[in-house]
Design an enzyme around this catalytic site. Structure first.
Site, PDB file in Angstrom:
ATOM      1  N   TYR A   1       0.817  -1.217   0.000  1.00 53.76           N
ATOM      2  CA  TYR A   1       0.000   0.000   0.000  1.00 53.76           C
ATOM      3  C   TYR A   1       0.850   1.267   0.000  1.00 53.76           C
ATOM      4  O   TYR A   1       0.319   2.365  -0.130  1.00 53.76           O
ATOM      5  CB  TYR A   1      -0.930   0.015   1.217  1.00 53.76           C
ATOM      6  CG  TYR A   1      -2.131  -0.877   1.038  1.00 53.76           C
ATOM      7  CD1 TYR A   1      -3.403  -0.348   0.950  1.00 53.76           C
ATOM      8  CD2 TYR A   1      -1.978  -2.256   0.937  1.00 53.76           C
ATOM      9  CE1 TYR A   1      -4.501  -1.170   0.778  1.00 53.76           C
ATOM     10  CE2 TYR A   1      -3.058  -3.080   0.762  1.00 53.76           C
ATOM     11  CZ  TYR A   1      -4.326  -2.534   0.684  1.00 53.76           C
ATOM     12  OH  TYR A   1      -5.412  -3.350   0.506  1.00 53.76           O
TER      13      TYR A   1
ATOM     14  N   LYS B   1       2.326 -14.137   5.881  1.00 52.90           N
ATOM     15  CA  LYS B   1       2.682 -15.124   4.856  1.00 52.90           C
ATOM     16  C   LYS B   1       4.194 -15.329   4.862  1.00 52.90           C
ATOM     17  O   LYS B   1       4.852 -15.332   3.820  1.00 52.90           O
ATOM     18  CB  LYS B   1       2.215 -14.657   3.474  1.00 52.90           C
ATOM     19  CG  LYS B   1       0.754 -14.949   3.187  1.00 52.90           C
ATOM     20  CD  LYS B   1       0.423 -16.442   3.079  1.00 52.90           C
ATOM     21  CE  LYS B   1       0.966 -17.073   1.822  1.00 52.90           C
ATOM     22  NZ  LYS B   1       0.663 -18.540   1.778  1.00 52.90           N
TER      23      LYS B   1
ATOM     24  N   ASP C   1      -3.396 -17.698   4.906  1.00 51.88           N
ATOM     25  CA  ASP C   1      -4.433 -18.500   4.243  1.00 51.88           C
ATOM     26  C   ASP C   1      -5.080 -19.479   5.213  1.00 51.88           C
ATOM     27  O   ASP C   1      -6.294 -19.702   5.171  1.00 51.88           O
ATOM     28  CB  ASP C   1      -3.884 -19.220   2.997  1.00 51.88           C
ATOM     29  CG  ASP C   1      -2.504 -19.781   3.195  1.00 51.88           C
ATOM     30  OD1 ASP C   1      -2.379 -21.003   3.358  1.00 51.88           O
ATOM     31  OD2 ASP C   1      -1.545 -18.991   3.192  1.00 51.88           O
TER      32      ASP C   1
ATOM     33  N   ASP D   1      -6.481  -5.973   5.125  1.00 54.96           N
ATOM     34  CA  ASP D   1      -7.589  -5.560   4.262  1.00 54.96           C
ATOM     35  C   ASP D   1      -8.505  -6.753   3.976  1.00 54.96           C
ATOM     36  O   ASP D   1      -9.727  -6.685   4.148  1.00 54.96           O
ATOM     37  CB  ASP D   1      -7.015  -4.984   2.964  1.00 54.96           C
ATOM     38  CG  ASP D   1      -8.001  -4.080   2.234  1.00 54.96           C
ATOM     39  OD1 ASP D   1      -9.162  -3.969   2.677  1.00 54.96           O
ATOM     40  OD2 ASP D   1      -7.612  -3.481   1.222  1.00 54.96           O
TER      41      ASP D   1
END
EC number: 1.1.1.42
Length: 416
Positions: A160, A230, A283, A307
């Protein structure tokens, strides 16, 4: 440039001393109406907040609202291309606490997102998104009441930051050439026509976010803080986020390893209870919030993951229409409607104002006005339980009464 903002004759500024807010009995609070449905939801919010403050404090406290401008309304007040005036940023800094409706993304170059620009210009590094279930809200899951989480999303870094270059541009070619020739990167599969971006993740940015999340867990007697990442794929950014988070918990909060680690336990100095500091791959986390939501409490994550997670969780408890949010920094805080501008509904007095009303509830709590905040929660629960709701809920409920946006605000007030 002369000021375009009318400062209320009554009221005083909220001030900051040693990191703590000093809130007068009659604070001046800036608000941005917002674009599209901002004309509907923001007036409903102002009315609900005024009613809650009046009922809680019997006239001893009162907010003086001050309209400031960003988005389409700003271009009408300040001039054609002025989407985010310097005066708006200065006033939010000066008055410390502000609230805004949804903002459109300017067409053309320059500012990509007004929401992101506000966060970055004001260094509002925490995007705070509490997600809980209001009894009676239509939800797609069997047990939405098990979801009760508070998300701390890092607001200033990650992709971002907007550091990217378009495919086939001279800049993209220059960056790719540097990566291949100077850094020995061989893994760009199709370098000839390739857009490219950079993902910053710093120790400072990570630690100030995780610190705030653990401090929140301590202050609000929560059971755990989960670092979502992640790091299995992006070891030096997302993986570093996890490692720095654990490091901070050990060094600043006395975190002790559980069963050899990496999970930690931190003692809450207020209650003596243990807070678990843990991590989970992003995930897997998106699966777990559906399968075992009760196991998660305070969540700390980087910008992009945050987000996805906050919107997915909002859907679990009944949708983005009532999801509140805040952007908080060390100097000031900006509370916001988390949905878009929905221009096709603008001015129809139709949409659900719940998001900005519950963001105002967060704002009152931030100010220490918990009695008024509690009344808004009570009013929201009462209105939804009575099945007196706007169209987005009414179409999913049996036997509900359809209300306009402004009428739903009135129903919240009646149920206080």
């Amino acid at each position: 440039m002369e000021s375009k903002v009318v400062v209320p004759a009554q009221g005083k500024k909220i001030t900051l001393q040693n990191g703590k807010l000093n809130v007068p009995e009659n604070p001046i609070i800036p608000y941005i109406e917002g674009d599209g449905i901002g004309v509907d939801v923001t007036p409903a919010m102002l009315k609900v907040v005024d009613a809650a403050v009046e009922k809680a404090y019997k006239g001893e406290r009162k907010i003086s609202w001050m309209e400031i401008y960003t988005g389409e309304k700003s271009t009408q007040v300040y001039g054609q291309d002025v989407w985010l005036p310097a005066e708006t940023l200065d006033l939010i800094r000066e008055y410390r606490v502000a609230i805004k409706g949804p903002l459109t993304t300017p067409v053309g170059g320059g500012i990509r997102s007004l929401n992101v620009a506000l966060r970055q210009e004001l260094d509002l590094y925490i995007c705070l998104r509490p997600v809980r279930y209001y009894q009676g809200t239509p939800s797609p899951v069997k047990h939405p009441e098990l979801t009760d989480m508070v998300i701390f999303r890092e607001n200033s870094e990650d992709i971002y930051a907007g550091i990217e270059w378009k495919a086939d541009s001279a800049d993209a070619e220059k960056v790719i050439k540097f990566l291949r020739e100077e850094m020995g990167v061989k893994k760009i599969r199709f370098p000839e026509h390739c857009g490219i971006g950079i993902k910053p993740c710093s120790e400072e940015g990570t630690k100030r976010l995780v610190r705030a999340a653990i401090e929140y867990a301590i202050a609000n007697d929560r059971d755990s803080v989960t670092l979502v990442h992640k790091g299995n794929i992006m070891k030096f950014t997302e993986g570093a986020f996890k490692d720095w988070g654990y490091q901070l918990a050990r060094e600043e909060f006395g975190g002790e390893l559980i069963d050899g680690g990496p999970w930690l336990k931190v003692k809450n100095p207020n209650t003596g209870k243990e807070i678990v500091i843990k991590d989970v791959i992003a995930d897997a986390f998106l699966q777990q919030i559906l399968l075992r939501p009760a196991e998660y409490d305070v969540i700390a994550c980087m910008n992009l993951n945050g987000d996805y997670i906050s919107d997915a969780l909002a859907a679990q408890v009944g949708g983005i229409g009532i999801a509140p949010g805040a952007n908080i920094g060390d100097e000031c805080a900006l509370f916001e409607a988390t949905h878009g501008t929905a221009p096709k509904y603008a001015g129809q007095d139709k949409v659900n104002p719940g998001s900005i009303i519950l963001s105002a509830e967060m704002m009152l709590r931030h100010m220490g006005w918990t009695e008024a905040a509690d009344l808004i929660v009570k009013g929201m629960e009462g209105a939804i339980n009575a099945k007196t709701v706007t169209y987005d809920f009414e179409r999913l409920m049996d036997g509900a009464k359809l209300l306009k946006c402004s009428e739903f605000g009135d129903a919240i007030i009646e149920n206080m």
